[in-house]
Structure formats: C-alpha cells, structure tokens
Design a protein around this motif. Sequence first.
Motif: not given
Length: 111
Positions: A66-69
């Motif tokens: 998951r990409p970092s927000t």
Amino acid sequence: MTDFDQDDIAAMRRENGGADLKRFMRDQLRAGVQRRDAPTAAALPPKPPGHRPGAWPSGTSPPEPRPSTHMPAAWGAALDDYRAVVMADDHTQLTSDQPCGCVTCQLTKEN
C-alpha cells in the motif's frame, strides 16, 4: 531368532570357524535396515489437477504494497516530535562529562 544368550553366541563362534556368528550378525543388521527403511503406510493425497508448487494460481499475483498517504515532511516532523519527547526524560548524564548510554543521546551528540 531374536532370543539368544551367551551360550548361543559361544556355539556360533565354535561352528565353522565363526562364520555362523558373522552370518547371524549380518542378518540382524540387514533386518534392522529393512525395518528402518520401510516406507510409511500413509500416502499423501493427490495434488489437484494443474497444481504448480510455489506458484500463485493462474491469473493472480501477490498483493501490492500500500502506498504511504503521508508526505516526507510529515514523517520528518513526527520524528522531530518523537525525539523531543524522548529528550524530555531525565538524562542526568547529559549535564556531566559521562556520555549517556541511550541511543537517542548518542545520536544527539553525533549530530
């Protein structure tokens, strides 16, 4: 013939120049190896059709990370806040000439 005593062994040594004792011992070793190497009775169940060990099923792939927000600046600010909280503890070694043993103090003195 698994029940034998000293008299049986002595008799086997006397007969045929000890050849009977050697044959008996070889037979005992062979029987032990056969018992040890005997295949197990429980067979593994058959694999499903088209099974490829270690592979993902056809048409699928492992999940992507998951990409970092959070932005990199936010990470830096959070790290600075964490260091401030850790440094707020009572470090009596900072006022003396002895270096403090904690990791945070060591990193602070290096920078």
